[in-house]
Design a protein around this motif. Structure first.
Motif, PDB file in Angstrom:
ATOM      1  N   LEU A  35     -94.976  59.422  45.680  1.00  0.00           N
ATOM      2  CA  LEU A  35     -94.365  61.020  45.662  1.00  0.00           C
ATOM      3  C   LEU A  35     -94.426  61.417  46.846  1.00  0.00           C
ATOM      4  O   LEU A  35     -93.533  61.900  47.647  1.00  0.00           O
ATOM      5  CB  LEU A  35     -94.982  61.731  44.441  1.00  0.00           C
ATOM      6  N   PRO A  36     -95.773  61.456  47.576  1.00  0.00           N
ATOM      7  CA  PRO A  36     -95.914  61.989  49.115  1.00  0.00           C
ATOM      8  C   PRO A  36     -94.669  61.467  50.024  1.00  0.00           C
ATOM      9  O   PRO A  36     -94.545  61.982  50.789  1.00  0.00           O
ATOM     10  CB  PRO A  36     -97.519  61.750  49.517  1.00  0.00           C
ATOM     11  N   PHE A  37     -94.484  60.247  49.774  1.00  0.00           N
ATOM     12  CA  PHE A  37     -93.641  59.619  51.007  1.00  0.00           C
ATOM     13  C   PHE A  37     -92.137  59.982  50.468  1.00  0.00           C
ATOM     14  O   PHE A  37     -91.305  59.704  51.392  1.00  0.00           O
ATOM     15  CB  PHE A  37     -93.784  58.047  50.690  1.00  0.00           C
ATOM     16  N   PHE A  38     -91.773  60.576  49.397  1.00  0.00           N
ATOM     17  CA  PHE A  38     -90.193  60.876  49.162  1.00  0.00           C
ATOM     18  C   PHE A  38     -90.145  62.389  48.768  1.00  0.00           C
ATOM     19  O   PHE A  38     -89.311  62.601  48.512  1.00  0.00           O
ATOM     20  CB  PHE A  38     -90.023  60.021  47.965  1.00  0.00           C
ATOM     21  N   SER A  52     -77.023  64.318  44.352  1.00  0.00           N
ATOM     22  CA  SER A  52     -77.403  65.491  45.176  1.00  0.00           C
ATOM     23  C   SER A  52     -78.511  65.353  46.339  1.00  0.00           C
ATOM     24  O   SER A  52     -78.782  66.220  47.020  1.00  0.00           O
ATOM     25  CB  SER A  52     -78.087  66.459  44.091  1.00  0.00           C
ATOM     26  N   GLY A  53     -79.005  64.037  46.535  1.00  0.00           N
ATOM     27  CA  GLY A  53     -79.793  63.964  47.492  1.00  0.00           C
ATOM     28  C   GLY A  53     -81.189  63.543  47.330  1.00  0.00           C
ATOM     29  O   GLY A  53     -82.077  63.162  48.042  1.00  0.00           O
ATOM     30  N   LEU A  54     -81.427  63.348  45.982  1.00  0.00           N
ATOM     31  CA  LEU A  54     -82.884  63.109  45.618  1.00  0.00           C
ATOM     32  C   LEU A  54     -83.269  61.644  45.606  1.00  0.00           C
ATOM     33  O   LEU A  54     -82.237  60.828  45.163  1.00  0.00           O
ATOM     34  CB  LEU A  54     -83.156  63.662  44.194  1.00  0.00           C
ATOM     35  N   SER A  55     -84.459  61.240  45.970  1.00  0.00           N
ATOM     36  CA  SER A  55     -84.580  59.647  46.024  1.00  0.00           C
ATOM     37  C   SER A  55     -85.157  59.228  44.635  1.00  0.00           C
ATOM     38  O   SER A  55     -85.533  60.035  43.787  1.00  0.00           O
ATOM     39  CB  SER A  55     -85.896  59.431  46.829  1.00  0.00           C
ATOM     40  N   LEU A  56     -85.000  57.988  44.295  1.00  0.00           N
ATOM     41  CA  LEU A  56     -85.136  57.255  43.070  1.00  0.00           C
ATOM     42  C   LEU A  56     -86.688  57.545  42.589  1.00  0.00           C
ATOM     43  O   LEU A  56     -86.906  57.950  41.481  1.00  0.00           O
ATOM     44  CB  LEU A  56     -84.671  55.866  43.252  1.00  0.00           C
ATOM     45  N   PRO A  57     -87.580  57.244  43.544  1.00  0.00           N
ATOM     46  CA  PRO A  57     -88.975  57.361  42.921  1.00  0.00           C
ATOM     47  C   PRO A  57     -89.302  58.895  42.717  1.00  0.00           C
ATOM     48  O   PRO A  57     -89.983  59.170  41.633  1.00  0.00           O
ATOM     49  CB  PRO A  57     -90.007  57.046  44.166  1.00  0.00           C
ATOM     50  N   GLU A  58     -88.787  59.825  43.329  1.00  0.00           N
ATOM     51  CA  GLU A  58     -88.967  61.240  42.843  1.00  0.00           C
ATOM     52  C   GLU A  58     -88.276  61.427  41.485  1.00  0.00           C
ATOM     53  O   GLU A  58     -88.907  62.457  40.684  1.00  0.00           O
ATOM     54  CB  GLU A  58     -88.485  62.331  43.859  1.00  0.00           C
ATOM     55  N   ILE A  59     -87.095  60.955  41.382  1.00  0.00           N
ATOM     56  CA  ILE A  59     -86.491  61.274  40.154  1.00  0.00           C
ATOM     57  C   ILE A  59     -87.205  60.555  38.785  1.00  0.00           C
ATOM     58  O   ILE A  59     -87.340  61.283  37.733  1.00  0.00           O
ATOM     59  CB  ILE A  59     -85.041  60.462  40.119  1.00  0.00           C
TER      60      ILE A  59
END
Length: 275
Positions: free
Chosen positions: A173-176, A8-15
């Motif tokens: 998190l702030p970077f992603f 869906s477009g979410l990055s791995l660190p945020e997941i």
């Protein structure tokens, strides 16, 4: 959930961050409601921190493998954790490993070669390497958790893993960070809840069963991976996966059987009374 969130477009660190976040308030609420908050007291915070460091690395590899490979292939490579456990028991615990278990290790890696088909391009080499690395970390973490369960409760181990890993992931998190749709929020919430439940069940299983026995139970995941891969991603495993996966599963079952035999022999020797 990880694969759907990634696609869906979410990055791995945020997941990873949102997968861990619900754990802390849910555990705190559960312990508070039962009057057991004192269970979170621990004299092994250093060991919890090390477990969290290993866990973050393992989660990056495990989730990364799911995003890089079809579900069934990622799951099949994940099964090699039992094989890595044998190797680690010899290297770290200095356990004597005999011909049966070394033969199982060889059988399991033969299954890996059948699935990966090196040089064919059927399975990405990088994805397969990440999946094997994830399996290695699972075996290493299982040994580490087994030691923690000698003094710590299951919820305590899960809580400190979430706490320490969240602190590390919050830095990234702030970077992603990105604005999310309702669909993406659904994936993240479902991932957090199911991840907490799975972590608790795994930790509890390692308290009551041996590492090898618990890992063997993971083999049913191939059925679920194949069904979900077909129903959600329209991808059925190729013939090489169905040929290679039984070799890996067979290796794990052989390891579990041999360790059971060794445990029986050890128990018998302990019960023999001197004449």
């Amino acid at each position: 959930m990880v694969k759907l969130a990634s696609e869906s477009g979410l990055s791995l660190p945020e997941i990873l961050f949102w997968r861990q976040l619900p754990t802390i308030p849910i555990i705190l609420l559960l312990l508070w409601s039962t009057g057991k908050l004192s269970q979170l007291r621990s004299k092994r915070l250093g060991q919890h921190g090390m477990r969290a460091a290993l866990g973050i690395g393992g989660m990056f590899l495990n989730f990364g493998a799911v995003t890089l490979l079809p579900l069934a292939e990622a799951t099949s490579f994940n099964f090699t954790s039992a094989i890595w456990a044998v190797i680690l028991s010899a290297l770290i615990l200095h356990e004597k490993v005999g011909l049966w278990r070394w033969g199982a290790v060889a059988l399991g890696f033969a299954g890996v070669l059948v699935i990966a088909q090196p040089g064919s391009g059927q399975v990405p080499v990088f994805g397969a390497s990440v999946a094997l690395g994830a399996a290695f970390m699972i075996a290493l973490i299982s040994i580490y958790i087994r030691d923690l369960t000698k003094t710590e409760g299951s919820l305590t181990i899960v809580f400190y893993f979430a706490l320490f890993s969240l602190l590390a992931l919050a830095i990234l998190l702030p970077f992603f960070w990105q604005t999310k749709s309702a669909e993406q929020w659904f994936y993240l919430i479902a991932l957090g809840v199911s991840g907490l439940l799975g972590q608790y069940l795994l930790t509890s299983a390692l308290r009551y069963g041996s590492v090898s026995s618990v890992i063997v139970m993971d083999y049913s995941a191939l059925i679920w991976a194949a069904l979900l891969g077909w129903s959600l991603f329209d991808r059925l495993p190729p013939a090489t996966t169905w040929l290679g996966a039984p070799l890996i599963v067979g290796a794990g079952l052989l390891i579990a059987w041999r360790e059971q035999q060794l445990n029986i022999a050890r128990n018998r020797s302990h019960t023999i009374e001197p004449s």
